[in-house]
Design a protein around this motif. Structure first.
Motif, PDB file in Angstrom:
ATOM      1  N   GLU A  15      49.099  36.600  46.839  1.00 47.84           N
ATOM      2  CA  GLU A  15      48.104  37.258  45.992  1.00 47.84           C
ATOM      3  C   GLU A  15      48.068  38.766  46.276  1.00 47.84           C
ATOM      4  O   GLU A  15      47.993  39.578  45.344  1.00 47.84           O
ATOM      5  CB  GLU A  15      46.727  36.646  46.223  1.00 47.84           C
ATOM      6  N   ILE A  44      43.030  31.559  30.797  1.00 47.75           N
ATOM      7  CA  ILE A  44      43.265  31.678  32.235  1.00 47.75           C
ATOM      8  C   ILE A  44      42.054  31.109  32.968  1.00 47.75           C
ATOM      9  O   ILE A  44      40.923  31.526  32.743  1.00 47.75           O
ATOM     10  CB  ILE A  44      43.488  33.145  32.645  1.00 47.75           C
ATOM     11  N   ASP A  82      42.575  31.130  39.016  1.00 46.31           N
ATOM     12  CA  ASP A  82      43.896  31.747  38.888  1.00 46.31           C
ATOM     13  C   ASP A  82      43.734  33.238  39.163  1.00 46.31           C
ATOM     14  O   ASP A  82      43.061  33.949  38.410  1.00 46.31           O
ATOM     15  CB  ASP A  82      44.434  31.511  37.475  1.00 46.31           C
ATOM     16  N   ARG A 129      45.610  35.618  38.745  1.00 47.67           N
ATOM     17  CA  ARG A 129      46.161  36.495  37.711  1.00 47.67           C
ATOM     18  C   ARG A 129      45.078  36.947  36.737  1.00 47.67           C
ATOM     19  O   ARG A 129      45.250  37.953  36.049  1.00 47.67           O
ATOM     20  CB  ARG A 129      47.289  35.783  36.963  1.00 47.67           C
ATOM     21  N   GLN A 130      43.976  36.234  36.689  1.00 50.39           N
ATOM     22  CA  GLN A 130      42.845  36.651  35.865  1.00 50.39           C
ATOM     23  C   GLN A 130      42.384  38.059  36.250  1.00 50.39           C
ATOM     24  O   GLN A 130      41.894  38.828  35.404  1.00 50.39           O
ATOM     25  CB  GLN A 130      41.700  35.656  36.028  1.00 50.39           C
ATOM     26  N   ALA A 173      52.418  27.660  39.454  1.00 49.50           N
ATOM     27  CA  ALA A 173      50.985  27.820  39.206  1.00 49.50           C
ATOM     28  C   ALA A 173      50.165  27.676  40.482  1.00 49.50           C
ATOM     29  O   ALA A 173      49.158  28.379  40.662  1.00 49.50           O
ATOM     30  CB  ALA A 173      50.527  26.804  38.164  1.00 49.50           C
ATOM     31  N   ARG A 214      49.634  30.759  42.415  1.00 51.00           N
ATOM     32  CA  ARG A 214      48.728  31.744  41.803  1.00 51.00           C
ATOM     33  C   ARG A 214      47.251  31.334  41.937  1.00 51.00           C
ATOM     34  O   ARG A 214      46.388  31.889  41.268  1.00 51.00           O
ATOM     35  CB  ARG A 214      49.071  31.931  40.319  1.00 51.00           C
ATOM     36  N   ARG A 215      46.934  30.403  42.830  1.00 47.62           N
ATOM     37  CA  ARG A 215      45.561  29.941  42.987  1.00 47.62           C
ATOM     38  C   ARG A 215      44.789  30.830  43.950  1.00 47.62           C
ATOM     39  O   ARG A 215      45.287  31.188  45.031  1.00 47.62           O
ATOM     40  CB  ARG A 215      45.519  28.500  43.509  1.00 47.62           C
ATOM     41  N   TYR A 271      46.390  23.164  41.014  1.00 52.91           N
ATOM     42  CA  TYR A 271      46.635  23.309  39.572  1.00 52.91           C
ATOM     43  C   TYR A 271      46.788  21.939  38.917  1.00 52.91           C
ATOM     44  O   TYR A 271      47.445  21.041  39.467  1.00 52.91           O
ATOM     45  CB  TYR A 271      47.900  24.133  39.374  1.00 52.91           C
ATOM     46  N   GLN A 327      51.582  29.633  30.546  1.00 51.99           N
ATOM     47  CA  GLN A 327      51.936  30.148  31.861  1.00 51.99           C
ATOM     48  C   GLN A 327      52.923  31.315  31.737  1.00 51.99           C
ATOM     49  O   GLN A 327      52.818  32.318  32.465  1.00 51.99           O
ATOM     50  CB  GLN A 327      52.546  29.033  32.714  1.00 51.99           C
ATOM     51  N   GLU A 342      52.048  35.032  33.064  1.00 52.86           N
ATOM     52  CA  GLU A 342      52.849  35.489  34.203  1.00 52.86           C
ATOM     53  C   GLU A 342      53.687  36.714  33.861  1.00 52.86           C
ATOM     54  O   GLU A 342      53.799  37.650  34.665  1.00 52.86           O
ATOM     55  CB  GLU A 342      53.753  34.357  34.682  1.00 52.86           C
TER      56      GLU A 342
END
Length: 543
Positions: free
Chosen positions: A264, A324, A328, A330-331, A446, A449-450, A457, A473, A477
């Motif tokens: 992350e 999203i 995640d 990525r949010q 996935a 990306r948690r 996921y 995804q 991504e």
């Protein structure tokens, strides 16, 4: 003939395929060596190949075009599609691209530049490939040739995905593709357009030969050079756009071997370093080679100190963002409630406005002037911006300059290992009977990306089909990395920005477009300059 013959690195002749009625060769200084001498050894060839690496990100000297290669073309392939959106017209860069007035105009200089850039790369590596004929293949020469054949496959593939119908829904054996160039030699005449099938046959042959050379090659210097992993990644892209899902999965799996996924912390570092964990291939931009206001980060970055991004923050399609989930990380690459400093208005109470004055339009997230500017200041400080930067709801903070608030150069990303996970998962899902394998691959990506790794996921959480889940995804991504235009073409997806947050007045023709299989406007126009100059391409060859 050829329109431009240029020297790159140590007298590498990088050749474009523009046709002309007469030929000329740039005259060498009296103290220079011949092209044959310059390419007479693997060491010299590698020096020439470094000129090709440089051409991938450097500011062009082609006529009056000062565009910076992939730093310009990658954003171009995002901004006319559905996900990386403009908040306003800013200083005007890419406004006509948004409106679908550039790639549909054969006289637009962008089309000539895209055409030239890729054929310049092809011409450059052809010089090396042609010069190597008959040489004993050492590990050093195998490294050079592995890279050259990969470049040639990559460039032809990029051209055919932009300037022709998609392989998957067209008629590749008869649809017109692009000229296939495998030789750079006098009389430098422009070639006719091969079929889409012809181009793919060449791409497949070249990338196969590339991988074979890498089997006996010395190691690449760094991620700015093409490796066997990168060559497998290019092969995976070619197979995916062709609908050859068995090979797409095979090559993608091979490409990601030896790599790990970002943490992350690494993911949120700004995607600005060609040596980052997931980077398979990128341009290593050194300070004295900066492209200044032609840089990738100028167009797509958050805190590059240029008028394009200061006044025009790029934001994510609201519908995509809503998909999203909260666990995640990525949010966090987009700021849903960033203050709208472009459109906001305040209620002026009395003669002296205060921080208690209410925000009356333009931003529903803030009740008062004080709350609004406090939130704006927090964004500015956290992401190393200056007081001249605008902020905007759903704005991207994915691409960050290492030295924020400056125009210092940062590296240009071409390929990441996460793309290989996505290709493999999609290709497995498309084969039928391999859903469990596809789920295993997409779950591995996935889960990486948690935010909270203890909450795993769930591929079924959104209630989508497996292939649609993989598409989501992929969009999340790879947002902003130059894939969306080609993805929409191969998926045969219509463009509709109705609920995206985009301004229809700004986007005009680019707000809605029918799907590519019934809408040839998705196909880039062949540059009129090429039609005018190349006797083997005529008006009847125009898309």
């Amino acid at each position: 003939m050829i329109k431009h013959i240029k020297k790159a690195a140590i007298l590498l002749l990088a050749v474009s395929t523009f046709g002309c009625s007469e030929s000329f060769l740039e005259t060498y200084p009296s103290d220079s060596v011949s092209t044959a001498e310059a390419l007479s050894s693997p060491k010299n060839m590698m020096a020439a190949l470094n000129g090709v690496h440089r051409a991938m990100y450097g500011q062009s000297t082609f006529e009056d075009y000062s565009l910076a290669a992939e730093g310009y073309i990658l954003p171009m392939m995002e901004f006319g599609a559905s996900d990386a959106l403009h908040s306003t017209s800013g200083n005007g860069w890419f406004r006509w691209n948004l409106r679908w007035l550039v790639h549909t105009d054969p006289n637009d200089s962008d089309m000539e530049y895209v055409w030239y850039h890729h054929y310049n790369i092809i011409g450059g590596v052809n010089n090396i490939i042609n010069a190597a004929e008959g040489m004993t293949v050492t590990p050093e020469l195998a490294n050079v040739l592995g890279q050259c054949y990969a470049y040639r496959a990559w460039a032809h593939h990029r051209l055919v995905t932009l300037f022709a119908k998609s392989y998957t829904y067209g008629n590749p054996s008869s649809d017109k593709g692009v000229p296939v160039m495998t030789k750079t030699a006098a009389p430098y005449e422009g070639l006719s357009r091969g079929t889409v099938e012809d181009v793919y046959v060449q791409c497949e042959a070249d990338i196969k030969k590339s991988i074979e050379y890498f089997a006996e090659a010395s190691k690449p210097e760094d991620n700015s050079h093409i490796s066997v992993n990168t060559a497998n990644g290019i092969a995976a892209r070619i197979a995916l756009t062709k609908g050859d899902y068995e090979n797409a999965a095979k090559y993608a799996n091979a490409a990601r071997q030896g790599y790990s996924l970002m943490s992350e912390k690494e993911y949120k570092a700004g995607f600005n370093n060609f040596e980052d964990t997931e980077i398979m291939w990128a341009g290593d931009i050194i300070p004295d080679q900066t492209t200044y206001y032609r840089a990738w980060f100028y167009y797509l970055g958050t805190n590059f100190n240029g008028s394009q991004n200061r006044g025009n923050p790029k934001f994510i399609n609201h519908e995509l963002y809503s998909l999203i989930d909260d666990n995640d990380y990525r949010q966090d690459m987009w700021l849903e409630t960033a203050p709208n400093s472009i459109d906001v208005e305040f209620d002026q109470i009395g003669d002296e406005p205060s921080n208690d004055d209410p925000v009356i339009s333009g931003d529903e997230n803030y009740a008062t002037r004080g709350e609004f500017w406090a939130a704006w200041g927090k964004v500015i400080e956290e992401y190393d911006m200056t007081s001249s930067f605008n902020t905007y709801p759903y704005m991207s903070v994915k691409f960050l300059n290492a030295n924020g608030g400056t125009i210092d150069p940062d590296d240009v990303l071409y390929m990441r290992v996460s793309e290989m996970y996505l290709i493999e998962a999609e290709a497995l899902a498309m084969q039928g009977g391999k859903d469990d394998e596809a789920i295993a691959v997409i779950t591995e990506l996935a889960n990486a990306r948690r935010k909270d790794e203890s909450i795993a996921y769930d591929v079924n959480a959104r209630g989508l089909s497996l292939i649609d889940e993989i598409k989501v995804q992929r969009r999340v991504e790879l947002w902003g990395e130059g894939h969306r235009w080609v993805d929409m073409k191969r998926y045969d997806e219509a463009l509709d920005l109705t609920n995206s947050g985009a301004d229809e007045t700004l986007y005009q023709k680019g707000f809605k477009q029918d799907k590519p299989s019934v809408n040839d406007a998705w196909i880039y126009k062949i540059p009129q300059a090429e039609i005018n100059a190349n006797p083997n391409i005529g008006e009847g060859d125009q898309n």
